[in-house]
Design a protein around this motif. Structure first.
Motif, PDB file in Angstrom:
ATOM      1  N   GLY A   1      -5.319 -10.810  -2.776  1.00 60.06           N
ATOM      2  CA  GLY A   1      -6.427 -10.420  -1.914  1.00 60.06           C
ATOM      3  C   GLY A   1      -6.031  -9.149  -1.198  1.00 60.06           C
ATOM      4  O   GLY A   1      -4.836  -8.845  -1.051  1.00 60.06           O
TER       5      GLY A   1
ATOM      6  N   GLU B   1      -8.577 -13.062   0.860  1.00 61.18           N
ATOM      7  CA  GLU B   1      -9.297 -11.990   1.553  1.00 61.18           C
ATOM      8  C   GLU B   1      -9.368 -12.281   3.049  1.00 61.18           C
ATOM      9  O   GLU B   1      -9.172 -11.401   3.885  1.00 61.18           O
ATOM     10  CB  GLU B   1     -10.718 -11.851   0.984  1.00 61.18           C
ATOM     11  CG  GLU B   1     -10.791 -11.149  -0.348  1.00 61.18           C
ATOM     12  CD  GLU B   1     -12.229 -10.850  -0.746  1.00 61.18           C
ATOM     13  OE1 GLU B   1     -13.132 -10.969   0.115  1.00 61.18           O
ATOM     14  OE2 GLU B   1     -12.461 -10.496  -1.917  1.00 61.18           O
TER      15      GLU B   1
ATOM     16  N   ARG C   1      -2.238 -14.778  -7.607  1.00 59.84           N
ATOM     17  CA  ARG C   1      -3.524 -14.485  -6.971  1.00 59.84           C
ATOM     18  C   ARG C   1      -3.301 -13.353  -5.976  1.00 59.84           C
ATOM     19  O   ARG C   1      -2.220 -13.212  -5.425  1.00 59.84           O
ATOM     20  CB  ARG C   1      -4.061 -15.702  -6.225  1.00 59.84           C
ATOM     21  CG  ARG C   1      -4.362 -16.905  -7.098  1.00 59.84           C
ATOM     22  CD  ARG C   1      -5.017 -18.017  -6.270  1.00 59.84           C
ATOM     23  NE  ARG C   1      -4.165 -18.426  -5.161  1.00 59.84           N
ATOM     24  CZ  ARG C   1      -4.559 -18.510  -3.889  1.00 59.84           C
ATOM     25  NH1 ARG C   1      -5.781 -18.156  -3.548  1.00 59.84           N
ATOM     26  NH2 ARG C   1      -3.721 -18.906  -2.943  1.00 59.84           N
TER      27      ARG C   1
ATOM     28  N   HIS D   1     -10.421  -9.351  -4.436  1.00 62.96           N
ATOM     29  CA  HIS D   1      -9.497 -10.433  -4.777  1.00 62.96           C
ATOM     30  C   HIS D   1      -9.530 -10.647  -6.284  1.00 62.96           C
ATOM     31  O   HIS D   1     -10.423 -10.160  -6.978  1.00 62.96           O
ATOM     32  CB  HIS D   1      -9.862 -11.732  -4.045  1.00 62.96           C
ATOM     33  CG  HIS D   1     -11.137 -12.350  -4.535  1.00 62.96           C
ATOM     34  ND1 HIS D   1     -12.390 -11.969  -4.078  1.00 62.96           N
ATOM     35  CD2 HIS D   1     -11.369 -13.312  -5.471  1.00 62.96           C
ATOM     36  CE1 HIS D   1     -13.322 -12.665  -4.682  1.00 62.96           C
ATOM     37  NE2 HIS D   1     -12.735 -13.492  -5.541  1.00 62.96           N
TER      38      HIS D   1
END
Length: 409
Positions: A25, A284, A23, A16
């Motif tokens: 993951g 994640e 962002r 990640h």
């Protein structure tokens, strides 16, 4: 095609990160396949002054993992270093004393970026061909190939890049705004190219063997004399689509191999990811849930997924978290009841428990994932109440397989 294990390997590779107002993951799992042939790339801040840019990719290898691994390590360099891509922008003039590391690209040309990406794919494919040719003398011939689905984000645009049958999509304003199209041999334009190169499409495969019509590697399908690289039985040319970004509405991007798309449609996966983002901001964890859900839905392939969250994405909701907790408690109590009801006949296996739950109308199951996405909750309670159970590979198998509805290859 491909060989399968007696029991899936469920260990996952995760990563990640964040930056450039996004962002990400990712999760990869070998699953039922004998070998893990997927690879992935995640880079925030590109070289040569493109610090506000980012790049993500999923590579789905076949007949070996060599091409997928090499591509994940070198494709981005081939794209950003070629003259077509570098010609897409002029360096911004910096104040006196500013070092080279401060240089950034200004006003990139969309057309030149697209051309540079295409050139990068053709270059890396030719480079890998030369490596393969050089190894022939030692008796080490690489016959592997790989799909590639990538996304390159600039401050103004999202460039979707696809070569093969892995897929990427953009969720915007609560719906699937864009998705890449798979390159299958049965597609009319792909079939025409294959036939013009002297090949055929049988059982929806190139020459009855390869299930994708575009890929990196696969050099056994790229040796028709008198034909250019994009005219071969299998082409390394990607489709590239540029989409203007919408800061307010762009929610997230998903890149995944066909091990995911085999069992989840675009809208299903989008709805599932959106529902998970309302429950947790751990990307994640969400990617792991996607992979596990697809395993329980019947996928027998390697599975890799990259989730990139943008500024307009869903946020964790207290109401959604509460509904999730209530659902988990309800499932836990139902598993206890099912086990007690069958106590005199012996403890039922997980197959029976899941079939029983599947026959019921359970409210608030995650959209797209449904009961399969709650398999781990059910299994945890089952294992707790039945600690002396016999490990049974059959219990790991989705119901659809034993009902003759699953994929066999």
């Amino acid at each position: 095609m491909g060989a399968f294990l007696d029991k899936p390997k469920m260990e996952k590779q995760n990563a990640h990160g964040e930056g450039n107002d996004l962002r990400y993951g990712l999760s990869s799992m070998q699953g039922w396949r004998v070998e893990m042939e997927d690879a992935h790339t995640a880079v925030i801040g590109l070289p040569r002054g493109l610090r506000p840019w980012s790049f993500f990719a999923v590579y789905d290898g076949h007949a070996g993992s060599q091409v997928a691994r090499y591509s994940c390590e070198h494709l981005l360099e081939h794209i950003t270093s070629n003259p077509d891509f570098q010609g897409s922008a002029e360096p911004q003039v910096q104040p006196d004393g500013a070092g080279d590391e401060a240089k950034e690209m200004e006003n990139p040309s969309v057309d030149q970026v697209k051309l540079g990406i295409r050139t990068g794919f053709l270059q890396i494919d030719e480079h890998m061909r030369q490596i393969s040719e050089n190894r022939k003398g030692s008796g080490s011939t690489d016959r592997s190939g790989s799909t590639a689905v990538c996304v390159m984000l600039s401050p103004q645009h999202i460039f979707f890049i696809n070569c093969g049958d892995s897929r990427g999509l953009l969720s915007r304003g609560g719906t699937v705004h864009f998705f890449t199209h798979d390159h299958k041999p049965s597609n009319p334009l792909e079939k025409e190219r294959i036939q013009n190169a002297g090949g055929s499409v049988m059982i929806q495969r190139v020459n009855g063997s390869l299930a994708v019509s575009r890929a990196l590697g696969d050099f056994d399908y790229k040796c028709v004399h008198g034909k250019g690289p994009t005219e071969q039985l299998v082409s390394p040319e990607p489709d590239v689509c540029a989409i203007e970004r919408s800061e307010a509405e762009d929610e997230f991007i998903v890149l995944a191999c066909d091990g995911i798309w085999d069992v989840m449609a675009n809208e299903e996966l989008c709805d599932f990811v959106r529902s998970r983002l309302e429950v947790t901001d751990d990307l994640e964890r969400i990617c792991n849930e996607v992979v596990d859900t697809c395993l329980y839905k019947g996928s027998r392939d390697n599975m890799s997924v990259v989730l990139v969250c943008l500024s307009g994405g869903p946020k964790v909701s207290a109401e959604a978290v509460k509904r999730e907790q209530e659902l988990d408690k309800y499932l836990e109590s139902r598993v206890e009841e099912i086990l007690k009801q069958n106590g005199e006949e012996g403890v039922p296996d997980m197959v029976h428990v899941m079939r029983t739950l599947a026959s019921e109308n359970i409210p608030n199951l995650p959209p797209g994932g449904e009961l399969a996405s709650k398999r781990s909750v059910v299994e945890a309670v089952y294992n707790k109440l039945n600690p002396f159970r016999n490990e049974d590979t059959e219990s790991l198998t989705p119901l659809s397989w034993r009902q003759g509805k699953g994929k066999s290859s």
